[in-house]
Design a protein around this motif. Structure first.
Motif, mmCIF file in Angstrom:
data_model
loop_
_atom_site.group_PDB
_atom_site.id
_atom_site.type_symbol
_atom_site.label_atom_id
_atom_site.label_comp_id
_atom_site.label_asym_id
_atom_site.label_seq_id
_atom_site.Cartn_x
_atom_site.Cartn_y
_atom_site.Cartn_z
ATOM 1 N N THR A 48 -62.066 -15.849 65.895
ATOM 2 C CA THR A 48 -61.747 -16.955 66.774
ATOM 3 C C THR A 48 -62.023 -16.752 67.936
ATOM 4 O O THR A 48 -62.839 -16.201 68.253
ATOM 5 C CB THR A 48 -59.989 -16.737 66.999
ATOM 6 N N ILE A 90 -59.190 -24.965 73.116
ATOM 7 C CA ILE A 90 -58.713 -23.738 73.165
ATOM 8 C C ILE A 90 -60.014 -22.805 73.238
ATOM 9 O O ILE A 90 -59.806 -21.789 73.961
ATOM 10 C CB ILE A 90 -58.086 -23.139 71.467
ATOM 11 N N TYR A 168 -55.841 -11.359 65.228
ATOM 12 C CA TYR A 168 -55.772 -12.576 65.986
ATOM 13 C C TYR A 168 -55.114 -13.702 65.213
ATOM 14 O O TYR A 168 -55.326 -13.730 64.104
ATOM 15 C CB TYR A 168 -57.288 -13.014 66.337
ATOM 16 N N MET A 169 -54.440 -14.597 65.889
ATOM 17 C CA MET A 169 -54.133 -15.518 65.422
ATOM 18 C C MET A 169 -54.945 -17.083 65.222
ATOM 19 O O MET A 169 -55.701 -17.113 66.387
ATOM 20 C CB MET A 169 -52.538 -16.117 66.235
ATOM 21 N N ARG A 172 -53.642 -21.533 67.662
ATOM 22 C CA ARG A 172 -52.977 -21.413 68.611
ATOM 23 C C ARG A 172 -52.646 -22.748 69.746
ATOM 24 O O ARG A 172 -53.840 -23.501 69.620
ATOM 25 C CB ARG A 172 -53.686 -20.171 69.697
#
Length: 208
Positions: A48, A90, A168-169, A172
């Motif tokens: 990410t 993001i 990690y997501m 988001r």
């Protein structure tokens, strides 16, 4: 250079599926053009923009600031897609957080689609890293790290390796305040604003 020799018999699957794996290794590379040094991070979660920015921050705080103590700007040559996707808010938000964290101004240059092959890291670091891993069963992240650290070339390439086990997501949310103030925070290039922009860390203070 980099060779791997193993006389023992290893039983492996004839196809590589993630469901067969006991874990995952996500490599991310930073290449210093001046010092001919690669900084590889081996992640275990997801690729990410937060993962990328953590790796850059770690490089700067642990290595870069001591090598370049007088620098106020960092030029980042990035792919146009993936975890560096030039179209995603993001990514820009995480770059702004990175600038604030390391107190460094960032000049971001994304390569257009299908042009990442012109990024120096693609032909001065990654091929040699792949060669170091060639023929090896990467049964643990430590084996991957040890082999990557042996990577070198006749022209003086050296590689430093770090393991990042943070989780990690994905997907988001983007801060609405950031989106509404993006043109005050980021200085977009007049000719190619979709790919090139500058971030001054002072401009980020009032957002995050």
């Amino acid at each position: 250079s980099g060779h791997y020799y193993d006389r023992s018999a290893r039983e492996v699957n004839d196809h590589d599926f993630e469901s067969f794996a006991e874990g995952k290794i996500i490599p991310h590379g930073i290449y210093d053009l001046v010092k001919n040094t690669g900084y590889i991070t081996l992640g275990t979660s997801k690729d990410t923009s937060a993962f990328v920015c953590d790796n850059i921050a770690n490089f700067w705080l642990q290595q870069g600031q001591w090598v370049y103590p007088e620098q106020e700007w960092m030029l980042l040559l990035c792919d146009g897609g993936g975890s560096n996707n030039a179209r995603h808010y993001i990514v820009k938000q995480d770059f702004c957080k990175l600038a604030k964290k390391i107190k460094m101004n960032l000049l971001v240059a994304h390569y257009p689609p299908y042009c990442s092959k012109y990024n120096p890291i693609e032909h001065r670091l990654f091929p040699h890293l792949h060669h170091a891993w060639d023929g090896c069963v990467l049964s643990s992240i430590q084996i991957a790290k040890e082999l990557a650290e042996r990577t070198s070339t006749k022209t003086g390439l050296s590689v430093k390796v770090n393991i990042n086990e943070r989780q990690y997501m994905t997907q988001r949310p983007v801060c609405e305040k950031f989106k509404s103030n993006i043109n005050d925070i980021i200085d977009f290039d007049q000719d190619l604003p979709q790919w090139n922009y500058a971030i001054k860390h002072q401009n980020v203070e009032f957002i995050f």
